[in-house]
Design a protein around this motif. Structure first.
Motif, PDB file in Angstrom:
ATOM      1  N   VAL A 233      -8.959  -2.580   5.843  1.00  0.00           N
ATOM      2  CA  VAL A 233      -7.753  -1.772   5.688  1.00  0.00           C
ATOM      3  C   VAL A 233      -7.197  -1.976   4.282  1.00  0.00           C
ATOM      4  CG1 VAL A 233      -5.388  -1.456   6.482  1.00  0.00           C
ATOM      5  CG2 VAL A 233      -7.206  -1.828   8.149  1.00  0.00           C
ATOM      6  N   ALA A 242      -2.100  -0.780  12.449  1.00  0.00           N
ATOM      7  CA  ALA A 242      -3.014  -1.736  13.066  1.00  0.00           C
ATOM      8  C   ALA A 242      -2.259  -2.898  13.710  1.00  0.00           C
ATOM      9  CB  ALA A 242      -4.000  -2.255  12.025  1.00  0.00           C
ATOM     10  N   CYS A 249      -7.524  -6.745  11.295  1.00  0.00           N
ATOM     11  CA  CYS A 249      -7.719  -6.146   9.976  1.00  0.00           C
ATOM     12  C   CYS A 249      -8.391  -7.121   9.027  1.00  0.00           C
ATOM     13  CB  CYS A 249      -6.379  -5.751   9.362  1.00  0.00           C
ATOM     14  SG  CYS A 249      -5.499  -4.484  10.264  1.00  0.00           S
TER      15      CYS A 249
END
Length: 312
Positions: A233, A242, A249
């Motif tokens: 990300v 998220a 992540c």
């Protein structure tokens, strides 16, 4: 106001004709979002759910900069659906009017939002759709927004930021570590450093900074290949989404570091310190460093886990 509401949900061509001579604002919309929810003042509506349809249009500040396809510079549709989800989960309500008001106010907390048009309809209470429509401008709810902003700040998730050394990335226990970390309450964000492979070197500080950031991102993709739960990300918008949805992540640092108004004062090759800076930016509940020493003066609670030691 009735004309404004009708035009908010009208086809863009009709709206452009009706506003000839004026400059209509840009809009984003969520249409025909249907949720099963318990709501209503009548006894027959208690203890059971019914279908409720949401249509929301948000007028936003026109984007006047260069078109750079940057998700962090726009109002994401997720913010609208999350406002609906949050208010439905907060408490049981009797009135659609109250629900619409709460949703509009939460949307207007977004810095890009100017006005919110909210239409909510019950689909199972009669031969047709029974509903309400409201329009609220930021100036209309200014007195409420400051208090609401403080509440929203308290609701913001505080993730656990975990730095993994290259040895930890390659460790066969990685999946087990992620299982253990995922079971904890806090959202999980993984950080890495540069790979063990040679990284191009330049004699220029700024170009080297970008090269080092890209090398970290390459290593992040290597980590993501080790476990399908870990998603790379790069933007704050996707990170926020998220964290709210329980996704693990892997931080790709280039965009957030380069866009920061007060970025880290050290070079990315000091990747543990970079992870510490990032943890501070997110107000993380903890910085956990696996396989490396802690950075000097971490901005959040931090602890190091030597290789071979238990996480918790």
């Amino acid at each position: 106001m009735p004309s404004d509401i009708r035009l908010a949900f009208a086809h863009p061509s009709e709206r452009s004709i009706a506003t000839a001579g004026d400059t209509p604002h840009d809009r984003i919309s969520v249409r025909d979002h249907i949720v099963e929810v318990e709501i209503g003042a009548f006894q027959a509506e208690r203890g059971t759910t019914q279908r409720v349809r949401f249509n929301v249009v948000v007028e936003v500040i026109p984007f006047t900069g260069a078109v750079d396809d940057d998700v962090d510079r726009i109002l994401s549709y997720d913010r609208v659906t999350e406002a609906i989800e949050h208010e439905l989960a907060a408490e049981r309500l009797n009135l659609l009017e109250t629900l619409a008001e709460h949703i509009a106010e939460r949307i207007l907390l977004e810095p890009q939002a100017l006005r919110a048009f909210v239409r909510i309809e019950k689909l199972d209470r009669g031969p047709g759709a029974l509903g309400v429509e409201i329009v609220r401008a930021r100036r209309d709810v200014a007195d409420h927004l400051n208090a609401l902003a403080q509440t929203v700040a308290q609701e913001r998730p505080h993730p656990r930021v975990v730095y993994l050394s290259n040895a930890a990335i390659a460790d066969p226990r990685l999946t087990g570590w992620l299982d253990e970390l995922e079971a904890r309450r806090a959202p999980l964000i993984l950080c890495v450093g540069r790979p063990d492979l040679p990284v191009p070197q330049t004699a220029h500080k700024m170009t080297q900074r970008r090269i080092d950031l890209l090398a970290i991102e390459q290593n992040g993709w290597c980590l993501a290949a080790r476990d399908p739960r870990a998603k790379v990300v790069a933007t704050r918008t996707e990170l926020d989404w998220a964290m709210r949805h329980g996704q693990i992540c892997v931080w790709a640092p280039s965009k957030i570091v380069l866009d920061a108004t007060e970025g880290p004062r050290f070079q990315p090759r000091d990747s543990v310190a970079l992870a510490g800076w990032f943890a501070g930016e997110l107000e993380a509940c903890e910085l956990l460093v696996i396989g490396e020493d802690l950075p000097d003066d971490p901005p959040v609670t931090a602890r190091a886990v030597p290789e071979g030691a238990a996480l918790f």
